[in-house]
Design a protein around this motif. Sequence first.
Motif, PDB file in Angstrom:
ATOM      1  N   ARG B 186       3.568  -9.375  17.698  1.00 48.31           N
ATOM      2  CA  ARG B 186       2.219  -9.957  17.773  1.00 48.31           C
ATOM      3  C   ARG B 186       1.268  -9.428  16.689  1.00 48.31           C
ATOM      4  NH1 ARG B 186       0.435  -8.918  23.776  1.00 48.31           N
ATOM      5  NH2 ARG B 186       1.635  -7.009  23.475  1.00 48.31           N
ATOM      6  N   LYS B 202       2.514 -15.537  14.859  1.00 51.21           N
ATOM      7  CA  LYS B 202       2.818 -16.942  15.141  1.00 51.21           C
ATOM      8  C   LYS B 202       3.816 -17.489  14.122  1.00 51.21           C
ATOM      9  CE  LYS B 202      -1.720 -18.350  16.939  1.00 51.21           C
ATOM     10  NZ  LYS B 202      -2.995 -18.908  16.492  1.00 51.21           N
ATOM     11  N   GLU B 440      -2.266 -17.421  21.635  1.00 48.67           N
ATOM     12  CA  GLU B 440      -2.003 -18.772  22.162  1.00 48.67           C
ATOM     13  C   GLU B 440      -3.154 -19.331  22.985  1.00 48.67           C
ATOM     14  OE1 GLU B 440       0.305 -20.491  20.995  1.00 48.67           O
ATOM     15  OE2 GLU B 440       1.040 -18.743  19.896  1.00 48.67           O
TER      16      GLU B 440
END
Lengths: 470, 470
Positions: B186, B202, B440
């Motif tokens: 992350r 991502k 997200e």
Amino acid sequence: MSSGNYFTNEPKEPVVKSETVPGPQSSAGIKALGQVTDSRPVYFIADYEKSVGNYIADVDGNVYLDVYAQIASNPLGYNNPALIETAKSDKMIRAIVDRPALGNFPGADTAEIIQGLLDMAPKGQDKVWSGLSGADANELAFKAAFMWYQGKKRGFTKGFNEEELKSVMSNSAPGSPELAILSFERAFHGRLFASGSATRSKPIHKLDLPAFKWPKAEFPSYKYPLDKYEAENKKEDERCLAIVDDILKSWSIPVAGVLIEPIQSEGGDNHASKEFFQGLRDLTLKHGTLMIVDEVQTGVGATGKMWCHEHFDLSPAPDIVTFSKKFQSAGYFFHDPEIMPAQAYRQFNTWCGDPARMILAGAIGKEIAKNNLVQRTKEVGQYMYSKLEALSSKYPKYIKNLRGKDRGTFIAWSLESGEARDKFLKDLKTKGVNMGGCAESSVRLRPTLVFEEKHVDILIQKIDQLLASY
Amino acid sequence: MSSGNYFTNEPKEPVVKSETVPGPQSSAGIKALGQVTDSRPVYFIADYEKSVGNYIADVDGNVYLDVYAQIASNPLGYNNPALIETAKSDKMIRAIVDRPALGNFPGADTAEIIQGLLDMAPKGQDKVWSGLSGADANELAFKAAFMWYQGKKRGFTKGFNEEELKSVMSNSAPGSPELAILSFERAFHGRLFASGSATRSKPIHKLDLPAFKWPKAEFPSYKYPLDKYEAENKKEDERCLAIVDDILKSWSIPVAGVLIEPIQSEGGDNHASKEFFQGLRDLTLKHGTLMIVDEVQTGVGATGKMWCHEHFDLSPAPDIVTFSKKFQSAGYFFHDPEIMPAQAYRQFNTWCGDPARMILAGAIGKEIAKNNLVQRTKEVGQYMYSKLEALSSKYPKYIKNLRGKDRGTFIAWSLESGEARDKFLKDLKTKGVNMGGCAESSVRLRPTLVFEEKHVDILIQKIDQLLASY
């Protein structure tokens, strides 16, 4: 501009006051700077307030004729009045103070600012993506090439599959595929990790850094003078193109882009023929790979064309052309809409360039056009080349393999060794000329675009005086 | 400054005139911009001339309270008078017009300009190396780490052997060794190739790009509220540190540096405890690898400390701390002299940073100190957190996992899905608040350092109004 007198307030000639370069004030300044950062590569501490046009001053009161121009990046001379006016404009002040995240929140003037870059774009290019340095520009171009290559394979508008979305988070294929950029021996494309993987000029740029296993081809090595060795050099072109053909066919990793400088600059001012570049363009088309032309050092007028590759009449135009240095801004030009990924946010970052530097690029472009500086540089370059050619006959040991005929002021030559070259450059500073080297034993001329015949005369005189004393 | 009234000419509240965001003028502007570059990620076309303090205007006459602030990069509000004064200074105009190759030809004011950065350096750091963006800063730090790692193995002052000098030109070991940077799941560290290899937030940031085979460890995932799950979260720290220990011991490629954000920002505002960071520091010492703290988004005051990692009392200080965004300039701080390679020109490039942006960084630092803005941000953050906590009880579905207690205004929360988050952000724009997302399904607050209690009140009121209408 009245021809031959762009800067009316320039010194008439260099002045060297200190016994050594760096002088005592510079030496003290270098020591102080060493307390806060790495100051070992400093030549002298400049006094930009006192620098004018083609003359750079230092803190010891020395004033040098500058034919290096901030490693080929100063376009229009020190304290250029047109650029000062731009720097004082409200638009510039806002760009400095309210730096936007250009991709998300561009300003009302952003399209116009970008248009200022496009007004000077190479023939055939109609879009631009902005970056911050030459290395950054090249790596952004690599990203575009890799996305294009995979998009072509997958279908440009097709989404990603589960396996791609998962594997990419572990840096593994198929999401993170093995893909390569082909570059050339002696090339310089920057010093970050991907640009550094494509750079092949000197070990010092690369040592101890992990690198991608990308291929390199040979850049032509010609025999000089060119007109005497036409047949041999044609064979050299063919030999080097065959190597490229072979790599594109058989390299273990697919090659998404072929990256080349129109003149290898840091690597020694190595030139290749129009036929070589046309052949290379054909090979990229044949193998379905992009042609990326790195104009970071050659771009913006110095070679007697706005963009050096325009000497080669490439058709179709290169897929991507990168720029930085004399444009003060950085980025890449392109024209094929498929080079923009079908999905937004894939080529993206916080700032997406610096509008302050982009505004300056627009002003540089306007000043070049207004004063016809590309044509002037071509003329001054021809004058300079002929003078150097004469000097080369007089001092063949110190001016060997003169290069850059019909390439504006983008001229270089070699000496007999690295030691001889380093001594020449150091001694020339004590005569009041600031000049740079390239490769192992060469020197390169990289004056501004407002370098005129009168500056050539001083340069030639100083070199002549120095070499006569050797 | 009179507390609570830094900008005296700010609007009293947001104004939304257009029926949609983007409004018709912005939509036309986005279309025009799409002719010259990729304009798909644009939210609206800003009018920076009319933007003031914490309020950003657009070309449709809308004025938004800005809690996103150019992706967390605007430090002191739009058209800040102190920065305008700096932008108009002779020193700035020279930095714009006469951009030096700082490594070779620094100016008489360069040491002082760099000192302006060092005046705000994290505790224990006394040198700086300048770059141009967050990604650039991180990659320059990687270069320093790799050179340090190999230097330690070889002997810092020892030269290179023939095999190294030869193999490096083919991107092969031993000259181009396999070395890694360890980052965390992350994490976001930029989008060039090496920084992109360390980024794990991502797929969209990474797809189709070749990447180095570097390891990733797990970043702690805590249960909230923290005080209720103290024992569980302590175990989570231990679990994650054991993974790091294991990777540093056994990864197939030697790890030269451990790279971490004090708060994972783009990746979702993920926090970890002081004990986790102290344990991580110990592991880097145990395994002889560098600790690189990426303060690109967390640095410069927003967390209630000038540098977020100062919340963790790390000892010794991190080896390298990178910065960009709110400093407007970029680069890394360090203190160990061995992090500067024994040979000059190994960490080097044409510009070595941008003095214009460095001058601005110095002015930002001075303004922060003069107005005690780090302390103010801490206070405003506490006020904002308590108001959001109350709102979270009222709308638990829309304000989940509130994060950032005692971290200044660096606050985030989650919604139930990405769709819900996207709708919330879009709707909030029509209420006159510009806010950004992360990960997200989260939103992140990233206001300037001059965001005050009165702005908090408006923000809370607008969110309350919107959520009441859902």
